[in-house]
Design a protein around this motif. Structure first.
Motif, PDB file in Angstrom:
ATOM      1  N   MET A 295       6.851 -15.412  25.975  1.00 26.73           N
ATOM      2  CA  MET A 295       7.415 -15.230  27.225  1.00 26.73           C
ATOM      3  C   MET A 295       7.344 -15.853  28.532  1.00 26.73           C
ATOM      4  O   MET A 295       8.394 -16.816  29.234  1.00 26.73           O
ATOM      5  CB  MET A 295       6.964 -13.459  28.003  1.00 26.73           C
ATOM      6  CG  MET A 295       7.926 -12.327  26.588  1.00 26.73           C
ATOM      7  SD  MET A 295       9.280 -11.903  26.347  1.00 26.73           S
ATOM      8  CE  MET A 295      10.136 -11.653  27.741  1.00 26.73           C
ATOM      9  N   ARG A 296       6.066 -16.394  28.433  1.00 25.85           N
ATOM     10  CA  ARG A 296       5.677 -17.617  29.587  1.00 25.85           C
ATOM     11  C   ARG A 296       6.720 -18.940  29.669  1.00 25.85           C
ATOM     12  O   ARG A 296       6.941 -19.519  30.296  1.00 25.85           O
ATOM     13  CB  ARG A 296       4.503 -17.212  29.966  1.00 25.85           C
ATOM     14  CG  ARG A 296       4.014 -18.140  28.822  1.00 25.85           C
ATOM     15  CD  ARG A 296       1.920 -18.237  29.034  1.00 25.85           C
ATOM     16  NE  ARG A 296       0.859 -18.497  27.860  1.00 25.85           N
ATOM     17  CZ  ARG A 296       0.508 -18.467  27.557  1.00 25.85           C
ATOM     18  NH1 ARG A 296      -0.415 -17.054  28.267  1.00 25.85           N
ATOM     19  NH2 ARG A 296      -0.325 -18.229  26.409  1.00 25.85           N
ATOM     20  N   GLU A 297       7.169 -19.309  28.049  1.00 29.42           N
ATOM     21  CA  GLU A 297       7.930 -20.373  28.059  1.00 29.42           C
ATOM     22  C   GLU A 297       9.066 -20.185  27.998  1.00 29.42           C
ATOM     23  O   GLU A 297       9.565 -21.178  28.743  1.00 29.42           O
ATOM     24  CB  GLU A 297       7.486 -20.964  26.014  1.00 29.42           C
ATOM     25  CG  GLU A 297       6.018 -21.256  25.501  1.00 29.42           C
ATOM     26  CD  GLU A 297       6.210 -21.357  23.975  1.00 29.42           C
ATOM     27  OE1 GLU A 297       6.171 -23.051  23.458  1.00 29.42           O
ATOM     28  OE2 GLU A 297       5.985 -20.214  23.176  1.00 29.42           O
ATOM     29  N   LEU A 298       9.723 -19.004  27.710  1.00 28.74           N
ATOM     30  CA  LEU A 298      11.350 -18.788  27.923  1.00 28.74           C
ATOM     31  C   LEU A 298      11.464 -19.185  29.348  1.00 28.74           C
ATOM     32  O   LEU A 298      12.155 -19.448  30.123  1.00 28.74           O
ATOM     33  CB  LEU A 298      11.858 -17.507  27.495  1.00 28.74           C
ATOM     34  CG  LEU A 298      11.450 -16.973  25.819  1.00 28.74           C
ATOM     35  CD1 LEU A 298      12.174 -15.779  25.947  1.00 28.74           C
ATOM     36  CD2 LEU A 298      12.255 -18.220  25.195  1.00 28.74           C
ATOM     37  N   ALA A 299      10.136 -18.168  30.430  1.00 28.69           N
ATOM     38  CA  ALA A 299      10.064 -18.206  31.700  1.00 28.69           C
ATOM     39  C   ALA A 299      10.754 -20.052  32.559  1.00 28.69           C
ATOM     40  O   ALA A 299      10.956 -20.050  33.243  1.00 28.69           O
ATOM     41  CB  ALA A 299       8.985 -18.055  32.055  1.00 28.69           C
ATOM     42  N   GLN A 300       9.827 -20.901  31.858  1.00 28.84           N
ATOM     43  CA  GLN A 300       9.232 -22.231  31.792  1.00 28.84           C
ATOM     44  C   GLN A 300      11.263 -22.877  31.849  1.00 28.84           C
ATOM     45  O   GLN A 300      11.581 -23.482  32.915  1.00 28.84           O
ATOM     46  CB  GLN A 300       8.611 -22.644  31.364  1.00 28.84           C
ATOM     47  CG  GLN A 300       8.098 -24.161  31.601  1.00 28.84           C
ATOM     48  CD  GLN A 300       7.559 -24.661  33.401  1.00 28.84           C
ATOM     49  OE1 GLN A 300       7.175 -23.675  33.947  1.00 28.84           O
ATOM     50  NE2 GLN A 300       8.617 -25.669  33.263  1.00 28.84           N
ATOM     51  N   PHE A 301      11.631 -22.178  30.672  1.00 29.92           N
ATOM     52  CA  PHE A 301      12.607 -22.992  30.597  1.00 29.92           C
ATOM     53  C   PHE A 301      13.896 -22.936  31.629  1.00 29.92           C
ATOM     54  O   PHE A 301      14.666 -23.044  31.793  1.00 29.92           O
ATOM     55  CB  PHE A 301      13.303 -22.522  29.657  1.00 29.92           C
ATOM     56  CG  PHE A 301      12.750 -22.818  27.915  1.00 29.92           C
ATOM     57  CD1 PHE A 301      12.382 -23.627  28.146  1.00 29.92           C
ATOM     58  CD2 PHE A 301      12.799 -22.380  26.712  1.00 29.92           C
ATOM     59  CE1 PHE A 301      11.208 -24.644  27.254  1.00 29.92           C
ATOM     60  CE2 PHE A 301      11.849 -22.664  25.611  1.00 29.92           C
ATOM     61  CZ  PHE A 301      11.027 -24.135  25.738  1.00 29.92           C
ATOM     62  N   VAL A 302      13.951 -21.642  32.036  1.00 29.43           N
ATOM     63  CA  VAL A 302      14.797 -21.205  32.917  1.00 29.43           C
ATOM     64  C   VAL A 302      14.799 -21.884  34.510  1.00 29.43           C
ATOM     65  O   VAL A 302      14.990 -22.249  35.254  1.00 29.43           O
ATOM     66  CB  VAL A 302      13.938 -19.691  33.479  1.00 29.43           C
ATOM     67  CG1 VAL A 302      15.366 -18.657  34.268  1.00 29.43           C
ATOM     68  CG2 VAL A 302      14.624 -19.129  32.192  1.00 29.43           C
ATOM     69  N   LYS A 303      12.646 -22.064  34.799  1.00 26.07           N
ATOM     70  CA  LYS A 303      12.567 -22.021  35.719  1.00 26.07           C
ATOM     71  C   LYS A 303      13.151 -23.502  35.439  1.00 26.07           C
ATOM     72  O   LYS A 303      13.639 -24.229  37.130  1.00 26.07           O
ATOM     73  CB  LYS A 303      10.692 -22.410  36.082  1.00 26.07           C
ATOM     74  CG  LYS A 303      10.214 -23.455  37.214  1.00 26.07           C
ATOM     75  CD  LYS A 303       9.037 -23.338  37.578  1.00 26.07           C
ATOM     76  CE  LYS A 303       8.435 -23.739  38.396  1.00 26.07           C
ATOM     77  NZ  LYS A 303       6.899 -24.057  39.258  1.00 26.07           N
ATOM     78  N   GLU A 304      13.239 -24.985  34.669  1.00 30.60           N
ATOM     79  CA  GLU A 304      13.759 -26.505  35.305  1.00 30.60           C
ATOM     80  C   GLU A 304      15.182 -26.583  34.703  1.00 30.60           C
ATOM     81  O   GLU A 304      15.488 -27.119  35.173  1.00 30.60           O
ATOM     82  CB  GLU A 304      12.807 -26.811  33.426  1.00 30.60           C
ATOM     83  CG  GLU A 304      10.996 -26.800  33.357  1.00 30.60           C
ATOM     84  CD  GLU A 304      10.971 -27.256  32.218  1.00 30.60           C
ATOM     85  OE1 GLU A 304      11.813 -27.418  31.222  1.00 30.60           O
ATOM     86  OE2 GLU A 304       9.510 -27.388  31.460  1.00 30.60           O
TER      87      GLU A 304
END
Length: 340
Positions: free
Chosen positions: A243-252
């Motif tokens: 889930m934290r990887e997906l959150a990083q995609f969103v942040k970028e």
């Protein structure tokens, strides 16, 4: 090929139907259309429709079809709180009954939209189709029960296919904001926060609704011995994410947003990684076209174009539990989710 798609006016169905038509299939839909007031953007494409709840299907409704793609289900567990037995009544018992009727009237193929959520709590193991089921929610349990019961109907005249979809995402005329990618991007775009309800460590396999449709097309076109009583995971090995990887995609992707953890964030028991080798061996033409990062970008561009607000996706129009509850309170739906 004449194909009946149940739930054709839902999140997946409204994207699947136009793709099936483009591939030359003759499509009819069957749907009670619970979300007729919830269209996001353009109205769903109109096709010949049987306006019925899947629990009310009769043999004459499905005579003459070569295949059924069965999508119709309660796809949000909180809906079961309205009536705890609804998830099993609709998702399990009605699905098995539909398959029994289909077999009785000579429908050759029965494609069931199953789910990788049946694997449930799995930790770090990478699960293929032989893995034990460990479902956590009533929704996931209902999928297990359907596969168990419908597989027993298979014979030389009736071929069920169990497409175990990874966690879906993507933009649709009947969009869902409770799905992980759709939800994270919606929060980020409207609030500036990427809200994680877990500690970010749980694993999820992801698949775009257009790639789910590609798997359906492959199953409809494959020779019967290939798909007979087949269970196959639908997705791609590279599309397992924490889930934290997906959150990083969103942040970028979404400007000026930050990751935020819910107050009660902790490990989520629903954590599983899935192996997708089998689908590529049985369907050589199957190839996922989307990645999770592309899905984040699609959602962001759509929300920006639509001018999405937090009131939009948190209100009764798009929040399914609130929408259904409102229809019941207005007397338009019974507590069993039949139109009054």
């Amino acid at each position: 090929m004449k194909v009946l798609v149940t739930g054709h006016r839902g999140f997946i169905g409204t994207v699947m139907v136009p793709m099936l038509l483009e591939e030359g299939f003759e499509v009819t839909g069957l749907d009670t259309d619970l979300y007729r007031y919830c269209t996001y953007g353009d109205e769903p494409l109109a096709v010949p429709t049987i306006a019925k709840d899947v629990r009310q299907v009769e043999p004459r409704d499905i005579e003459g079809f070569d295949a059924i793609v069965h999508l119709a289900a309660l796809s949000n567990d909180p809906l079961g709180n309205i009536n705890p037995d609804l998830t099993y009544d609709i998702n399990h018992r009605a699905s098995v009954r539909l398959a029994e009727i289909a077999k009785a009237v000579g429908v050759d193929r029965f494609l069931f939209a199953s789910s990788c959520s049946m694997y449930g709590k799995a930790g770090e193991d990478v699960l293929d189709e032989t893995a034990e089921f460990n479902p956590v929610t009533p929704y996931a349990k209902s999928k297990v029960y359907v596969e168990r019961d419908v597989s027993q109907l298979a014979d030389r005249h009736f071929s069920p296919v169990f497409l175990r979809n990874a966690t879906a995402y993507g933009v649709s005329p009947r969009i869902r904001f409770d799905l992980v990618i759709n939800n994270l991007v919606a929060w980020a775009y409207t609030t500036g926060k990427i809200l994680l309800k877990s500690d970010g460590t749980p694993w999820r396999p992801l698949v775009h609704i257009e790639d789910i449709t590609q798997a359906v097309i492959c199953a409809l076109r494959a020779d019967k011995p290939v798909i007979h009583n087949l269970a196959v995971n639908v997705g791609s090995n590279s599309e397992n994410y924490q889930m934290r990887e997906l959150a990083q995609f969103v942040k970028e992707t979404v400007p000026n947003c930050e990751v935020e953890y819910a107050e009660d964030a902790g490990p989520d028991p629903r954590s599983y990684k899935v192996n997708f080798d089998k689908i590529h061996s049985v369907f050589p033409d199957f190839k996922t076209r989307w990645t999770a990062r592309m899905g984040v970008e699609q959602c962001y561009e759509s929300y920006r174009r639509f001018g999405l607000s937090k009131d939009d996706y948190e209100g009764i129009r798009y929040k399914r539990i609130a929408h259904i509850t409102n229809l019941i309170e207005q007397g338009k739906l019974s507590r069993d989710l039949f139109w009054q």
